[in-house]
Design a protein around this motif. Structure first.
Motif, mmCIF file in Angstrom:
data_model
loop_
_atom_site.group_PDB
_atom_site.id
_atom_site.type_symbol
_atom_site.label_atom_id
_atom_site.label_comp_id
_atom_site.label_asym_id
_atom_site.label_seq_id
_atom_site.Cartn_x
_atom_site.Cartn_y
_atom_site.Cartn_z
ATOM 1 N N UNK A 442 0.887 -1.266 -0.111
ATOM 2 C CA UNK A 442 0.006 -0.057 0.161
ATOM 3 C C UNK A 442 0.783 1.230 -0.009
ATOM 4 N N UNK A 443 1.969 1.306 0.846
ATOM 5 C CA UNK A 443 2.904 2.464 0.980
ATOM 6 C C UNK A 443 3.532 2.699 -0.488
ATOM 7 N N UNK A 444 3.944 1.586 -1.206
ATOM 8 C CA UNK A 444 4.304 1.689 -2.512
ATOM 9 C C UNK A 444 3.533 2.259 -3.517
ATOM 10 N N UNK A 445 2.187 1.826 -3.346
ATOM 11 C CA UNK A 445 1.150 2.255 -4.155
ATOM 12 C C UNK A 445 0.931 3.599 -4.198
ATOM 13 N N UNK A 446 1.014 4.106 -3.031
ATOM 14 C CA UNK A 446 0.540 5.649 -2.861
ATOM 15 C C UNK A 446 1.623 6.458 -3.293
ATOM 16 N N UNK A 447 3.022 5.940 -3.354
ATOM 17 C CA UNK A 447 4.095 6.851 -3.761
ATOM 18 C C UNK A 447 3.889 6.734 -5.389
ATOM 19 N N UNK A 448 3.526 5.662 -6.051
ATOM 20 C CA UNK A 448 3.587 5.568 -7.299
ATOM 21 C C UNK A 448 1.964 6.762 -7.787
ATOM 22 N N UNK A 449 1.301 6.566 -6.939
ATOM 23 C CA UNK A 449 -0.021 7.056 -7.391
ATOM 24 C C UNK A 449 0.228 8.727 -7.027
ATOM 25 N N UNK A 450 0.813 9.272 -5.942
ATOM 26 C CA UNK A 450 1.539 10.516 -5.742
ATOM 27 C C UNK A 450 2.381 11.272 -7.103
ATOM 28 N N UNK A 451 3.308 10.511 -7.406
ATOM 29 C CA UNK A 451 3.858 10.826 -8.901
ATOM 30 C C UNK A 451 2.928 10.858 -9.868
ATOM 31 N N UNK A 452 2.009 9.830 -9.969
ATOM 32 C CA UNK A 452 1.262 10.094 -11.164
ATOM 33 C C UNK A 452 0.304 11.287 -11.116
ATOM 34 N N UNK A 453 -0.168 11.489 -9.909
ATOM 35 C CA UNK A 453 -1.049 12.785 -9.520
ATOM 36 C C UNK A 453 -0.316 13.932 -9.940
ATOM 37 N N UNK A 454 1.158 14.096 -9.738
ATOM 38 C CA UNK A 454 1.893 15.267 -9.967
ATOM 39 C C UNK A 454 1.848 15.465 -11.338
ATOM 40 N N UNK A 455 2.191 14.564 -12.012
ATOM 41 C CA UNK A 455 2.305 14.679 -13.664
ATOM 42 C C UNK A 455 0.884 15.126 -14.144
#
Length: 471
Positions: A442-455
């Motif tokens: 879950x922590x890794x998923x949120x990291x990936x999602x945060x980067x996607x949201x920034x883009x």
């Protein structure tokens, strides 16, 4: 080969236009539909001219979108077959081989790993199997012992039930499909929730002429006025609901609303189907009384969410005459549920309360971790607090859910965009986030999602086209 009409594709696309070139937005949305499975592999897309006319765009726009998808490997074009949907890296649109790219995680599914008791239960069931080998093995209703055990669980919940009220199925999806094929015709209208379980939409859409919706909100629940209006205006032959820890919102239908629903159904001679697959997945809340306690609803249950998705055991609880109709209809689809899996289910029912207590601990930890991470990383998002179920329905504040899901996939995180759970492209402001994965994933998923949201957010801030990778 399945052929997708321009009208059907336009309905699936929904509100596909975003900032930037139209051909790029169209290509991205078709790609998401393909990756989500809403356009099956090997499907032929409509001709460019037909789709352009249906969407109200130029043929050049559609041609450019198709060209982009072909370059990325999402379409194959052959003489006489048109443009056929594929996945990059597959040798053919329907051949089952590994894609070139692999994903790190898969949060497109809200599901749990197998309960610890499954292995031992399987061994005990295998030892019991020889006693059944002298029979034919064809079992359309289910083993009497298993039906009895399921009936006893309903009776313990305050709903008197006999084995004659139970049919064992190949999971909940099989049960929903069997019910819709038995009790709906192409002249009928069906009522569904919005958002809702996507595969229920699929089953109902194949059987009914039209689907009408009633809104479900994570905090406010079901729309009373919408419910009454839907019954009055559409007179649905069947209503499909998920009243306990609703997927994807987590809402629980209160007793007064259950009474209203069954009263409306009685007055309009509508059949109510209640999907209870998540009803036992409480965290710090409680499911309501079974809907059949308020009237003659058909109940659908399963071990797929509580025990393990690999154990394809579900059931239908209904009045005996409806069970008999379902039995007759079933012969056109299959000849029964495997005996060994039924024996495993029977073993697990003896430990079911222990399994559910274990799931409560798992989901409590998952829910708390998800809510903390999402609120810390996305303070502008609205993250509801759910009392049970397998997911939370997050309002991301902007109609960019499909773009965000595409960006997350490019980072190695398949996740359910809001429109996957609606009809006609609705819910672009929502994202379904599962509670069922280990803390580190879950922590890794949120990291990936945060980067996607920034883009996605940066592209919107400067007014440029967001271009997710296509390979």
């Amino acid at each position: 080969m399945m052929v997708l009409t321009a009208r059907r594709l336009a309905a699936e696309l929904g509100a596909w236009r975003v900032a930037g070139p139209a051909y790029s937005a169209l290509a991205d949305r078709i790609r998401l539909l393909t990756l989500d499975g809403r356009i099956p592999l090997g499907t032929r897309l409509p001709a460019e001219r037909e789709l352009a006319s249906e969407l109200g765009v130029s043929r050049t726009t559609v041609a450019a979108a198709y060209a982009r998808l072909r370059e990325a490997g999402y379409l194959h074009s052959t003489r006489g077959s048109g443009s056929v949907v594929a996945i990059p890296g597959r040798f053919s649109p329907v051949e089952d081989v590994e894609a070139r790219t692999t994903t790190t995680l898969d949060f497109s599914k809200a599901a749990l790993p197998a309960a610890p008791q499954v292995g031992e239960a399987s061994l005990r069931a295998a030892r019991a199997l020889p006693a059944y080998l002298s029979g034919t093995g064809y079992d359309p209703l289910g083993l009497p012992r298993l039906r009895q055990a399921l009936a006893e669980r309903y009776t313990a919940k305050g709903l008197p039930t006999d084995p004659e009220n139970i049919m064992v199925t190949l999971g909940a999806q099989h049960a929903i499909s069997l019910i819709t094929k038995t009790f709906l015709s192409r002249a009928d209208t069906a009522l569904v929730e919005a958002p809702s379980y996507p595969h229920a939409y699929d089953a109902l859409g194949l059987a009914a002429r039209k689907l009408v919706t009633v809104t479900v909100d994570p905090r406010r629940g079901w729309d009373d006025h919408g419910l009454m209006q839907a019954f009055r205006s559409a007179n649905p032959a069947l209503a499909y609901v998920m009243p306990d820890f609703h997927n994807p919102t987590g809402a629980v239908m209160p007793a007064c609303q259950r009474e209203l629903l069954m009263d409306l159904a009685t007055r309009h001679d509508s059949l109510v189907v209640a999907d209870e697959t998540t009803a036992d997945l409480r965290i710090d809340g409680a499911a309501g009384a079974p809907l059949a306690a308020y009237g003659p609803a058909i109940l659908v249950g399963s071990m797929g969410k509580t025990v393990w998705g690999g154990l394809r055991i579900g059931w239908i609880r209904a009045q005996p005459e409806k069970i008999r109709r379902l039995e007759q209809a079933r012969y056109a689809q299959d000849l029964g549920t495997p005996i060994l899996e039924q024996l495993i289910a029977l073993e697990l029912l003896g430990q079911y309360d222990e399994i559910l207590r274990f799931r409560t601990v798992q989901l409590t930890e998952g829910r708390d971790h998800v809510e903390h991470l999402l609120r810390a990383n996305f303070p502008q998002w609205e993250v509801p607090h759910v009392a049970g179920g397998l997911c939370t329905w997050v309002n991301i504040g902007e109609p960019v859910s499909s773009q965000l899901a595409l960006a997350a996939r490019d980072g190695g995180l398949p996740i359910g965009a809001g429109p996957r759970f609606g009809l006609g492209g609705a819910f672009e402001r929502f994202l379904r986030f599962p509670l069922s994965y280990p803390a580190e994933e879950t922590s890794l998923a949120v990291e990936i999602l945060a980067e996607a949201w920034r883009r996605v957010d940066q592209s919107r801030a400067v007014g440029t086209e967001f271009k997710p990778a296509l390979v």
